[in-house]
Design a protein around this motif. Structure first.
Motif, PDB file in Angstrom:
ATOM      1  N   GLN A  22      -4.402 -55.807   0.707  1.00  0.00           N
ATOM      2  CA  GLN A  22      -3.123 -55.494   1.331  1.00  0.00           C
ATOM      3  C   GLN A  22      -2.019 -56.461   0.934  1.00  0.00           C
ATOM      4  O   GLN A  22      -0.857 -56.069   0.805  1.00  0.00           O
ATOM      5  N   GLU A  23      -2.378 -57.727   0.702  1.00  0.00           N
ATOM      6  CA  GLU A  23      -1.352 -58.709   0.354  1.00  0.00           C
ATOM      7  C   GLU A  23      -0.791 -58.479  -1.051  1.00  0.00           C
ATOM      8  O   GLU A  23       0.252 -59.045  -1.412  1.00  0.00           O
ATOM      9  N   HIS A  25      -0.197 -55.318  -2.188  1.00  0.00           N
ATOM     10  CA  HIS A  25       0.322 -53.951  -2.217  1.00  0.00           C
ATOM     11  C   HIS A  25       1.653 -53.834  -2.958  1.00  0.00           C
ATOM     12  O   HIS A  25       1.883 -52.876  -3.701  1.00  0.00           O
ATOM     13  N   CYS A  26       2.540 -54.801  -2.751  1.00  0.00           N
ATOM     14  CA  CYS A  26       3.858 -54.709  -3.382  1.00  0.00           C
ATOM     15  C   CYS A  26       3.746 -54.751  -4.901  1.00  0.00           C
ATOM     16  O   CYS A  26       4.523 -54.097  -5.612  1.00  0.00           O
ATOM     17  N   ILE A  85       3.454 -46.611   1.339  1.00  0.00           N
ATOM     18  CA  ILE A  85       2.484 -47.553   1.907  1.00  0.00           C
ATOM     19  C   ILE A  85       2.644 -48.929   1.266  1.00  0.00           C
ATOM     20  O   ILE A  85       2.693 -49.956   1.954  1.00  0.00           O
ATOM     21  N   TRP A  87       5.169 -50.260  -0.617  1.00  0.00           N
ATOM     22  CA  TRP A  87       6.468 -50.927  -0.630  1.00  0.00           C
ATOM     23  C   TRP A  87       7.186 -50.926   0.718  1.00  0.00           C
ATOM     24  O   TRP A  87       7.949 -51.847   1.001  1.00  0.00           O
ATOM     25  N   GLU A  89       5.507 -50.214   3.758  1.00  0.00           N
ATOM     26  CA  GLU A  89       4.523 -50.382   4.838  1.00  0.00           C
ATOM     27  C   GLU A  89       4.552 -49.206   5.813  1.00  0.00           C
ATOM     28  O   GLU A  89       4.329 -49.374   7.005  1.00  0.00           O
ATOM     29  N   HIS A  91       2.526 -46.749   6.802  1.00  0.00           N
ATOM     30  CA  HIS A  91       1.114 -46.366   6.731  1.00  0.00           C
ATOM     31  C   HIS A  91       0.807 -45.082   7.497  1.00  0.00           C
ATOM     32  O   HIS A  91      -0.183 -44.415   7.206  1.00  0.00           O
TER      33      HIS A  91
END
Length: 317
Positions: A22-23, A25-26, A85, A87, A89, A91
């Motif tokens: 998740q960290e 994701h960007c 999701i 960029w 968040e 979800h």
């Protein structure tokens, strides 16, 4: 025992993205965005070129056009939400929208598989029985084959959707995935899901086995015909066409089969690896196909150059 009527059905689903990463994701969103843009750009060029160039109004290129449009639709059914999701968040996805996404993804995948079969058949007719090519693959037959691919996919994907709508969804609303995949949605149900699992397995196996058998049969016949050719140049050209097709088939089916198996028997496969492969098999083939079927096909390449770069001299090779 508490009655089911006291429960509330979930209204939305939380898509985790790529579990454990998740960290990042960007950063992961960057290649996803690039793949999506290249998919839209490459397939749009193929579609426009075939539409505008009368010399390309032939069965082979009609199938290419169908494949290009399917690729754009498939990528568009998954990439925008993935980017939200990664960029933004964002979800959450409405439950009905999740089911719609699931239906579209699996429908377009089955259509693409069927189109690979039709393209293999097209090459079989062109190489093995070229004198009958125009009488076998007439325009009505090409339209019927295209519509048949869509109808088959719809009829195979709809029952899975209806079976899911009959299940109760009360407590679990988190999917450890980047999109709404069939088995991931089924696992959220608060009921017995044996029928759903059995149907999902039967559809996946029937599509993969049936289509691959047809494709393999076509290419075995093609290779037999190619090795009977006396001209080395003609043999090399035909083998080059087969190699390009087989490469795309492997790119499409290998990650799909891996994703299918890990969801059911791959207990030791890390979730992040499964999600990455499952996403790649939906994003990479639509990006690669314009290169394999378009750039590697001289007629397409020459027409693209003449349409978009009219001052550039076309090679005669």
């Amino acid at each position: 025992m508490t009655d089911n009527s006291t429960y509330h059905y979930i209204s939305s689903i939380f898509l985790v993205g790529i579990p454990g990463l998740q960290e990042f994701h960007c950063w992961i969103g960057i290649p996803v965005f690039l793949l999506y843009v290249l998919t839209l750009l490459g397939n749009s060029v193929i579609t426009v070129t075939i539409r505008l160039e009368p010399s390309l109004h032939q069965p082979m290129y009609f199938f290419l056009c169908m494949l290009a449009m399917t690729d754009m639709a498939l990528a568009s059914s998954i990439a925008p939400k993935m980017l939200c999701i990664f960029w933004l968040e964002a979800h959450r996805i409405e439950f009905n929208n999740c089911l719609t996404q699931m239906f579209l993804i699996h429908t377009f995948c089955i259509i693409e598989s069927a189109l690979l079969v039709t393209m293999a058949f097209d090459r079989y007719v062109a190489i093995c029985i070229p004198l009958r090519y125009t009488t076998i693959l007439t325009k009505p037959i090409v339209i019927i084959m295209g519509l048949g691919s869509v109808i088959r996919a719809t009829l195979m994907a709809l029952p899975a959707l209806f079976l899911i709508t009959r299940l109760p969804y009360y407590t679990k609303d988190v999917i450890h995935h980047a999109y709404c995949e069939h088995m991931a949605v089924v696992k959220l149900a608060s009921a017995n899901t044996h029928i759903n699992r059995a149907y999902g397995i039967s559809v996946a196996l029937s599509v993969i086995v049936f289509d691959l058998v047809l494709i393999a049969t076509s290419y075995v016949k093609i290779l037999q015909a190619v090795f009977r050719l006396s001209s080395q140049n003609a043999r090399s050209k035909a083998l080059g066409t087969c190699a390009a097709h087989v490469s795309t088939i492997l790119v499409f089916y290998t990650p799909a089969l891996f994703s299918f198996l890990t969801h059911r028997i791959g207990k030791k496969v890390p979730p992040s690896v499964h999600v990455i492969f499952a996403s790649l098999y939906l994003l990479v083939p639509p990006t690669v196909n314009p290169l394999v079927y378009g750039v590697k096909t001289k007629q397409i390449r020459d027409r693209v150059v003449s349409l978009f770069f009219p001052n550039k001299k076309i090679s005669e090779d």
